[in-house]
Design a protein around this motif. Structure first.
Motif, short mmCIF file in Angstrom:
data_model
loop_
_atom_site.label_atom_id
_atom_site.label_comp_id
_atom_site.label_asym_id
_atom_site.label_seq_id
_atom_site.Cartn_x
_atom_site.Cartn_y
_atom_site.Cartn_z
N THR A 42 49.26 -67.81 47.85
CA THR A 42 50.49 -67.08 48.16
C THR A 42 50.27 -65.87 49.06
OG1 THR A 42 50.26 -65.82 46.10
CG2 THR A 42 51.64 -67.79 46.04
N HIS A 43 49.12 -65.24 48.95
CA HIS A 43 48.82 -64.03 49.73
C HIS A 43 47.37 -64.09 50.25
CE1 HIS A 43 52.50 -62.21 48.27
NE2 HIS A 43 52.14 -62.50 47.04
N PRO A 44 47.13 -64.89 51.27
CA PRO A 44 45.76 -65.05 51.76
C PRO A 44 45.12 -63.75 52.26
CG PRO A 44 47.31 -66.31 53.11
CD PRO A 44 48.08 -65.71 52.01
N ALA A 45 45.90 -62.86 52.85
CA ALA A 45 45.33 -61.59 53.34
C ALA A 45 44.85 -60.74 52.18
CB ALA A 45 46.36 -60.83 54.16
N LEU A 46 45.61 -60.70 51.09
CA LEU A 46 45.20 -59.95 49.90
C LEU A 46 43.95 -60.58 49.29
CD1 LEU A 46 45.59 -57.78 47.76
CD2 LEU A 46 47.19 -59.32 46.60
N ALA A 47 43.90 -61.90 49.27
CA ALA A 47 42.72 -62.59 48.73
C ALA A 47 41.48 -62.24 49.55
CB ALA A 47 42.95 -64.10 48.72
N ASP A 48 41.62 -62.19 50.87
CA ASP A 48 40.49 -61.81 51.72
C ASP A 48 40.04 -60.38 51.45
OD1 ASP A 48 40.53 -64.31 52.88
OD2 ASP A 48 41.64 -63.66 54.67
N LEU A 49 40.99 -59.48 51.27
CA LEU A 49 40.67 -58.09 50.97
C LEU A 49 39.92 -57.97 49.64
CD1 LEU A 49 40.98 -55.04 51.64
CD2 LEU A 49 43.11 -55.13 50.33
N LEU A 50 40.41 -58.70 48.64
CA LEU A 50 39.75 -58.68 47.32
C LEU A 50 38.34 -59.28 47.40
CD1 LEU A 50 42.82 -59.69 45.15
CD2 LEU A 50 41.71 -57.45 45.20
N ASP A 51 38.19 -60.32 48.20
CA ASP A 51 36.86 -60.91 48.38
C ASP A 51 35.90 -59.91 49.05
OD1 ASP A 51 37.39 -63.39 47.22
OD2 ASP A 51 38.03 -64.30 49.12
#
Length: 113
Positions: free
Chosen positions: A75-84
């Motif tokens: 749902t939020h790939p940019a947030l997932a990248d930031l968390l990674d």
């Protein structure tokens, strides 16, 4: 790095003031640093390390960041990248905190004995 720098800077600045305030030949300023500031800083470092090494249910831990990234990836790939990215930076944070703890323990051993 920022946390370590602020903690070390605050401790050193505070100890300089406490040591300079040592009027009358009593070690009162040094006692404050040795009995209060250094132990509190060491406790805070241990708390941060425990949190970082916690499980997926411990908010802020590496496992928690990875699990949250997995949950929001679709749902939020940019947030997932930031968390990674934040999770990937954790080993460096752990190393920084361990180095800072070692430095504080050295000061405690040398100056507070």
């Amino acid at each position: 790095m920022i946390v370590g720098g602020l903690l070390a800077g605050g401790l050193l600045l505070g100890s300089g003031v406490a040591l300079a305030d040592d009027g009358g030949g009593t070690p009162g300023g040094t006692d404050t640093v040795c009995t209060q500031r250094i132990p509190k800083a060491l406790d805070r470092i241990d708390t941060m390390l425990t949190r970082i090494d916690g499980g997926a249910s411990t908010k802020g831990s590496t496992a928690w960041l990875k699990a949250r990234a997995d949950r929001v990836r679709t749902t939020h790939p940019a947030l997932a990248d930031l968390l990674d990215q934040r999770a990937a930076a954790r080993p460096a944070k752990v190393q920084e905190l361990q180095t800072l703890r070692s430095q504080l323990q050295d000061v405690q051993r040398k100056d507070c004995a």
